[in-house]
Scaffold this active site. Structure first.
Site, PDB file in Angstrom:
ATOM      1  N   GLU A 287     -16.468   5.183 -11.414  1.00 17.83           N
ATOM      2  CA  GLU A 287     -17.733   5.906 -11.248  1.00 17.83           C
ATOM      3  C   GLU A 287     -18.727   5.620 -12.275  1.00 17.83           C
ATOM      4  O   GLU A 287     -19.394   6.344 -13.169  1.00 17.83           O
ATOM      5  CB  GLU A 287     -17.230   7.502 -11.514  1.00 17.83           C
ATOM      6  CG  GLU A 287     -16.636   8.023 -10.264  1.00 17.83           C
ATOM      7  CD  GLU A 287     -16.710   9.723 -10.299  1.00 17.83           C
ATOM      8  OE1 GLU A 287     -16.456  10.280 -11.296  1.00 17.83           O
ATOM      9  OE2 GLU A 287     -16.602  10.094  -9.286  1.00 17.83           O
ATOM     10  N   ASP A 368     -10.650  13.596  -3.867  1.00 20.52           N
ATOM     11  CA  ASP A 368     -11.000  14.377  -5.227  1.00 20.52           C
ATOM     12  C   ASP A 368     -11.167  15.778  -5.000  1.00 20.52           C
ATOM     13  O   ASP A 368     -12.081  16.460  -4.571  1.00 20.52           O
ATOM     14  CB  ASP A 368     -12.797  13.783  -5.277  1.00 20.52           C
ATOM     15  CG  ASP A 368     -13.424  14.286  -6.540  1.00 20.52           C
ATOM     16  OD1 ASP A 368     -12.618  14.652  -7.469  1.00 20.52           O
ATOM     17  OD2 ASP A 368     -14.616  14.104  -6.698  1.00 20.52           O
ATOM     18  N   GLU A 396     -14.039  23.191  -8.545  1.00 22.52           N
ATOM     19  CA  GLU A 396     -15.302  22.440  -8.092  1.00 22.52           C
ATOM     20  C   GLU A 396     -15.696  22.197  -6.734  1.00 22.52           C
ATOM     21  O   GLU A 396     -16.919  22.757  -6.442  1.00 22.52           O
ATOM     22  CB  GLU A 396     -14.954  20.731  -8.725  1.00 22.52           C
ATOM     23  CG  GLU A 396     -16.390  20.023  -8.365  1.00 22.52           C
ATOM     24  CD  GLU A 396     -15.997  18.695  -8.834  1.00 22.52           C
ATOM     25  OE1 GLU A 396     -14.849  18.238  -9.369  1.00 22.52           O
ATOM     26  OE2 GLU A 396     -16.786  17.516  -8.623  1.00 22.52           O
TER      27      GLU A 396
HETATM   28  O1  GCW Z   1     -14.470  15.547  -9.055  1.00 22.08           O
HETATM   29  C1  GCW Z   1     -15.310  14.511  -9.713  1.00 22.08           C
HETATM   30  C2  GCW Z   1     -16.541  15.290 -10.384  1.00 22.08           C
HETATM   31  C3  GCW Z   1     -17.006  14.308 -11.652  1.00 22.08           C
HETATM   32  C4  GCW Z   1     -16.015  14.120 -12.429  1.00 22.08           C
HETATM   33  C5  GCW Z   1     -14.860  13.122 -11.706  1.00 22.08           C
HETATM   34  C6  GCW Z   1     -13.679  12.704 -12.413  1.00 22.08           C
HETATM   35  C7  GCW Z   1     -15.441  13.919 -14.817  1.00 22.08           C
HETATM   36  O2  GCW Z   1     -17.285  15.510  -9.513  1.00 22.08           O
HETATM   37  O3  GCW Z   1     -17.823  15.334 -12.338  1.00 22.08           O
HETATM   38  O4  GCW Z   1     -16.275  13.410 -13.596  1.00 22.08           O
HETATM   39  O5  GCW Z   1     -14.597  13.585 -10.485  1.00 22.08           O
HETATM   40  O6  GCW Z   1     -12.739  13.323 -12.207  1.00 22.08           O
HETATM   41  O7  GCW Z   1     -13.646  11.729 -13.260  1.00 22.08           O
END
Ligand code: GCW
Length: 684
Positions: A287, A368, A396
């Site tokens: 990312e 995720d 989240e």
């Molecule tokens: O779930 C996603 C989130 C990000 C997060 C990333 C991760 C810290 O939207 O906010 O960043 O994963 O786990 O690294």
């Protein structure tokens, strides 16, 4: 105080005869967990039973006067079991022996931390009105039981922010520095220790190098000093490019001598202040974060760089498997593009390459934190490298603590899932605890967004997730219902109606949320582009994050088969792969995760995909309406403040579930043109 409020027990009078009047805590150092145990036990006895026990802190047990009913808390080395004719069962690191007889209570830890855990277990029983004799040993299932805070140490951005934080601002950082007032950290340490957590990573995995300035390093020392009496060691997330962005070097290549030296120097500085520093957590090459791939080095090169620096001090590195490159994913052009494949692809060939103090930390699913995911296939690929599962207490994608979603049932499904590696039993819990491969050292991490909000997480009921997380990391066999009932008694009331109501709401909450937010393994149909909150099925395709449903007018789902799709199903061991390869054998709840199918496809339940969408959304949102009435039923049985605050949330959740229902059913009705058999959708 969360579940440690030690509310007076209604039947206290009848129980006093069973309780110790003197506590012998076998350590005189005020910062030792055994000392903490002594203080905590006295507090609990006073508060729950109105019993003023005296505490004697001693280095070895010696009675001055003949003790009446008493309690001894110590360790294998401070308590001479043989001399007292006690046989202590086998204990491993952090384990304890609890022996409750009418005459005395004995709490013996394998180490200091274990003694504290034993004390909290005894208090947990007292808090539930249980003073019955018992004698048992309890050992943790895995050595790593950590929480990961995603607290930002911003200098420029919003002060005290927490990534995915819905429970107030950071208790650790403010405006780029460690806070002066760390009062709440004491409370947090107690809460975490009471459920067996032994490590905390303080800062966001999207890290910031300003942690390393002298002032902040001193601040870290202050934080570590607070956690130490609770047996919790601190760790830090690292920004991979720090040697360059912060240290002024021209490179951050993990194989460059200057870079290596730089990390050694930083690590030495940390250990000089925090000698029991637990280690590092790393999010690298994912990312947009810098990492070893920037220099065409392997992920193992990156992990080992850190591992070597902490090794002399006994530290470890949790290296995250959440590695993917969204820039290479193109939905329109590439039917085979699949973010779910990334972890296995990036870690291919590296199993033998990691230093022996590296643990790979794997999110429970391959994408995720979705409401429903198969377990990450990477768990079956690492045989020599220990792994840890990454769970998320921060909700989240799961209603962000504004919705009640009790997650223990979901976590248990993950932990119990049998990957059938080489055709042999291979439950995820036995992979991460080291049993399957005899690797050891693995375990559990959970992202937790506890902040300065008085409820810690932003809502009262969401705290059961933190409690259950710690307890499951200690013993994954614990029952989700029993954990919840215990938590409710400690948190709210012993009244059976309260216990039953919280159980009914909580146990129905994950299925309901799945019903109204995303069915058949299609993902949580939330807003992928903004905040991951609320419905936005349209954002589920064409987004740059590779979180897609491939919905068109006729069909929906990711084809992850080997024969025609992304090949993700084939990343699982043979037996599991065969199940997922065929829609007929794929469980309905993962059908659209693995298959692209017409809306008219018939499920094992007999319903079609589209009719299931309609029905599930109506069903789930109807269940959410019942939460309000259920809660109203216990109005006079809990305190007004918590009753009202939670009621407000539940009313909101009930309303929001209708927004979810209507957005999603209408979206797919408009897309597919297929009417709801019951005529509910599109008829306004
Ligand atoms: O779930 C996603 C989130 C990000 C997060 C990333 C991760 C810290 O939207 O906010 O960043 O994963 O786990 O690294």
């Amino acid at each position: 105080d969360a579940w440690l409020r030690y509310a007076p027990y209604p039947g206290a009078a009848g129980h006093k005869a069973f309780l110790p009047q003197t506590i012998f805590a076998l350590n005189t150092t005020t910062t030792s967990p055994v000392y903490t145990a002594g203080t905590e036990l006295a507090l609990g006895l006073k508060s729950i039973y109105d019993l003023q026990a005296s505490v004697e802190y001693q280095d070895a047990l010696h009675y001055t006067t003949c003790p009446g009913k008493h309690l001894i808390v110590g360790t294998l080395s401070s308590y001479d079991a043989k001399a007292h004719g006690v046989r202590v069962p086998e204990l491993i690191e952090d384990g304890y022996f609890l022996d409750i007889t009418p005459r005395r209570v004995l709490i013996i830890g394998q180490n200091e931390r274990g003694a504290l855990y034993g004390a909290f277990e005894y208090l947990n029983r007292l808090g539930q009105g249980n003073v019955a004799p018992a004698s048992f040993a309890s050992n943790p299932d895995a050595p790593i039981r950590w929480v990961n805070q995603w607290d930002n140490m911003n200098e420029g951005g919003t002060h005290g922010s927490i990534e995915r934080g819905y429970g107030g601002v950071s208790m650790f950082f403010w405006a780029g520095v460690v806070r002066e007032d760390l009062t709440r950290v004491h409370q947090y340490a107690r809460i975490l220790a009471s459920v067996g957590i032994n490590g905390i990573v303080l800062n966001n995995v999207n890290a910031n190098a300003s942690l390393f300035n002298e002032n902040n390093l001193d601040g870290l020392k202050r934080i570590a000093d607070i956690f130490r009496p609770y047996g919790i060691r601190i760790g830090l997330s690292l920004l991979f490019s720090s040697p360059q962005s912060y240290g002024g070097l021209s490179t951050f290549d993990p194989l460059d001598e200057r870079v290596i030296q730089w990390w050694h120097d930083i690590t030495d500085k940390i250990y000089a202040r925090v000698p029991d520093f637990a280690g590092y957590l790393s999010k690298a090459s994912s990312e947009g974060q810098p990492g070893p791939l920037t220099y065409n080095r392997t992920l193992a090169d990156g992990a080992n760089l850190f591992a070597r620096t902490v090794k002399p001090y006994g530290g470890i590195v949790l290296f995250r498997a959440f590695v993917y490159d969204s820039k290479t994913l193109n939905q329109t052009l590439d039917w085979k593009a699949d973010r779910a494949n990334a972890a296995v692809e990036f870690f291919e060939g590296l199993d033998t390459e990691f230093a022996d103090n590296v643990v790979v930390q794997i999110k429970y699913g391959p994408i995720d934190f979705q409401v429903r995911e198969p377990v990450s296939p990477l768990f079956s690929h690492l045989r020599q490298t220990p792994s840890a599962v990454e769970l998320q207490v921060s909700q989240e994608y799961l209603g962000q603590q504004a919705h009640v979603v009790y997650l223990a049932p979901m976590w248990k499904e993950t932990l119990d899932f049998d990957m059938r590696i080489d055709g042999k039993p291979s439950a995820v819990k036995n992979i991460i605890n080291g049993q399957r491969w005899n690797t050891g050292r693995g375990g559990y991490a959970a992202v937790v967004n506890a902040g300065l909000n008085s409820t810690w997480l932003g809502s009262h009921l969401s705290l059961s997730n933190l409690y259950a997380y710690g307890k499951l990391a200690w013993d994954p066999e614990s029952s989700a219902e029993e954990l919840l009932d215990a938590w409710t008694r400690l948190t709210f009331s012993h009244d059976q109606a309260v216990v039953d109501t919280v159980r009914e709401i909580s146990m129905a909450s994950w299925p309901a949320y799945e019903d109204y937010s995303g069915n058949l393994g299609v993902q949580t149909l939330t807003d992928i582009l903004n905040g991951h909150y609320g419905p936005n099925p349209a954002s589920q395709d064409g987004n740059p994050w590779g979180q897609w449903t491939r919905a068109d007018g006729f069909s929906i789902g990711m084809d992850r088969t080997l024969k025609n799709g992304t090949g993700n199903a084939a990343q699982y061991p043979a037996e599991v792969a065969a199940t997922y390869e065929d829609p007929e054998t794929t469980p309905d709840n993962l059908l659209l995760w693995f298959h692209h199918l017409p809306y008219t496809y018939r499920l094992k339940s007999g319903s079609t995909v589209i009719q299931h969408f309609y029905d599930a959304h109506y069903r789930g949102s109807a269940v959410a309406q019942t939460f309000v009435t259920l809660w109203e039923g216990i109005k006079d049985k809990i305190d007004a403040q918590r009753y009202e605050e939670q009621l407000f949330r539940l009313v909101y959740q009930a309303g929001h579930s209708l927004v979810w229902r209507d957005s999603i059913t209408n979206f797919y009705y408009n897309k597919s043109g297929i009417p709801d058999e019951l005529g509910r959708v599109g008829n306004y």
